[in-house]
Design a protein around this motif. Structure first.
Motif, PDB file in Angstrom:
ATOM      1  N   ALA A   1       0.830  -1.208   0.000  1.00 35.20           N
ATOM      2  CA  ALA A   1       0.000   0.000   0.000  1.00 35.20           C
ATOM      3  C   ALA A   1       0.865   1.259   0.000  1.00 35.20           C
ATOM      4  CB  ALA A   1      -0.933  -0.010   1.212  1.00 35.20           C
TER       5      ALA A   1
ATOM      6  N   LYS B   1       1.056   3.965  -3.187  1.00 35.43           N
ATOM      7  CA  LYS B   1       0.803   5.399  -3.012  1.00 35.43           C
ATOM      8  C   LYS B   1       2.058   6.238  -3.272  1.00 35.43           C
ATOM      9  CE  LYS B   1      -3.523   5.861  -1.218  1.00 35.43           C
ATOM     10  NZ  LYS B   1      -4.544   6.844  -1.627  1.00 35.43           N
TER      11      LYS B   1
ATOM     12  N   ASP C   1      -4.990   5.164   2.952  1.00 31.95           N
ATOM     13  CA  ASP C   1      -5.872   5.649   1.886  1.00 31.95           C
ATOM     14  C   ASP C   1      -6.476   7.009   2.220  1.00 31.95           C
ATOM     15  OD1 ASP C   1      -6.821   5.155  -0.692  1.00 31.95           O
ATOM     16  OD2 ASP C   1      -8.789   4.586   0.061  1.00 31.95           O
TER      17      ASP C   1
ATOM     18  N   LEU D   1      -7.215   3.256  -2.694  1.00 39.41           N
ATOM     19  CA  LEU D   1      -7.135   1.861  -2.237  1.00 39.41           C
ATOM     20  C   LEU D   1      -8.510   1.260  -1.947  1.00 39.41           C
ATOM     21  CD1 LEU D   1      -4.025   2.048   0.131  1.00 39.41           C
ATOM     22  CD2 LEU D   1      -4.105   1.612  -2.332  1.00 39.41           C
TER      23      LEU D   1
ATOM     24  N   GLY E   1      -6.113  -2.304  -4.737  1.00 32.25           N
ATOM     25  CA  GLY E   1      -6.447  -1.634  -3.478  1.00 32.25           C
ATOM     26  C   GLY E   1      -6.280  -2.505  -2.261  1.00 32.25           C
ATOM     27  N   ILE E   2      -7.060  -2.184  -1.214  1.00 34.62           N
ATOM     28  CA  ILE E   2      -6.930  -2.852   0.078  1.00 34.62           C
ATOM     29  C   ILE E   2      -7.185  -4.353  -0.032  1.00 34.62           C
ATOM     30  CG2 ILE E   2      -8.171  -3.106   2.290  1.00 34.62           C
ATOM     31  CD1 ILE E   2      -8.160  -0.063   2.512  1.00 34.62           C
TER      32      ILE E   2
END
Lengths: 231, 231
Positions: free
Chosen positions: B24, B28, B77, B86, B157-158
């Motif tokens: 993550a 980003k 996020d 995310l 994403g997550i």
């Protein structure tokens, strides 16, 4: 208020998890159709809407089903932005609320159920474990309180709803088990927090009658003791 | 990009949970200082930052500590809004991503650890349980895929990060255990999803060398077998 759509809430009157979601819906002022589920004989709709866990609560919004208390609570907050916020706006404060909601959800419910379903040594061990976890929670909530970031000092939100899920029926717990968990001398922050929550009008309005809850919990305890005696 | 502040990430190179948070941060494009933790001999800082669970990963942002993978992922996020999202923006899609992230997190990690630490009948039972849960996940992800709502079809994403946390080291799992979990014939959606994730440049860049992971997992397995044999 913005168009809210059609909201159906599948719960069970004595379910602690359903209790927290109901509080969130009531805090937001959302109208919903309520479906009481019989957990011994689950409805086809419940199995369709929550095929993975087959549990209440389930929220159905415009035909779309959402399961799992914490997921539902976030959904409610993100969907109906009018009304009180259930999570703070600051990301760090949100993280703290999520961390402790998860802690209560993962670490305190199962052990409470165990205390209800057992007796003697097994129960005593569970009670000791519960006190340890409550001690951790007390310290965590003290930190949040000092930071001015505990619900009852500000808005009532997801963390309060989860705490209320677990202990909203504390008087009935005491009557059935003969045990006081949230004692003021031992857990002053948790005690004040719980008292503040149960005194809210929105909470008073939704609480089931005390004697009904006592009888429901007594039945739950008796069936648990019976099944643990026969294994 | 907005001012990102000082970010310190406490991890352990072979930790699956740390792997997801690292992904993550990398997705980003956040710069961070990395602290490798020795989980046998935990640092004072780790105990200070995560006194409740005493585990990695921990993210420290401008002196404020956040623990628990899912909580950290949401924090990342919400804090760094530049870069890829995310979580989807639609509340229902967010609820689905959270539901399945929670499912993987709560139901698949422990059983994987158990498979690593056991042999014979106990291991076989865990493997059977794992297949059942993977079946549930396959069906869930198929639904998301049909809805055009599974990460590798859109943004990563997550949910992808959590799935990658668990199976990012799948080649090393296969070598150490002699078991393939995510088989194309059995779990076609999970298989394509995993292949899509491990082929991402950002993932390739962060993956530890295969042989190092094999050795780490072998050590983990040996110590688990030893301790279960002695109890």
């Amino acid at each position: 208020m913005a168009e809210q759509g059609k909201v159906i809430f599948h719960g069970m009157w004595a379910s602690p998890f359903a209790r927290g979601v109901k509080l969130a819906l009531n805090l937001k002022g959302i109208s919903y159709e309520y479906v009481e589920e019989d957990l011994v004989n689950k409805s086809d709709l419940l199995l369709k809407y929550n095929p993975v866990h087959k549990k209440v609560p389930v929220l159905v919004h415009n035909g779309k089903a959402i399961a799992e208390s914490l997921v539902i609570l976030e959904y409610i907050d993100e969907t109906w932005k009018d009304g009180p916020k259930l999570l703070p706006s600051d990301p760090y404060k949100r993280a703290q609320a999520r961390f402790w909601s998860k802690f209560i959800h993962e670490q305190l419910f199962e052990i409470t159920f165990l205390i209800f379903k057992t007796d003697g040594e097994v129960q005593q061990k569970a009670i000791d474990g519960m006190h340890e976890k409550l001690n951790t929670l007390e310290n965590g909530m003290k930190t949040l309180l000092v930071q001015g970031n505990l619900g009852f000092e500000n808005d009532v939100g997801i963390l309060d709803a989860i705490f209320y899920s677990l202990f909203g029926g504390y008087k009935a717990h005491e009557e059935v088990l003969g045990i006081k968990f949230i004692v003021a001398e031992k857990f002053p922050v948790l005690f004040s927090w719980l008292m503040a929550i149960v005194e809210l009008d929105v909470v008073k309005k939704q609480a089931p009658p005390h004697q009904q809850l006592v009888q429901g919990l007594q039945r739950y305890r008796n069936s648990g003791l019976k099944s643990s005696a026969s294994t």
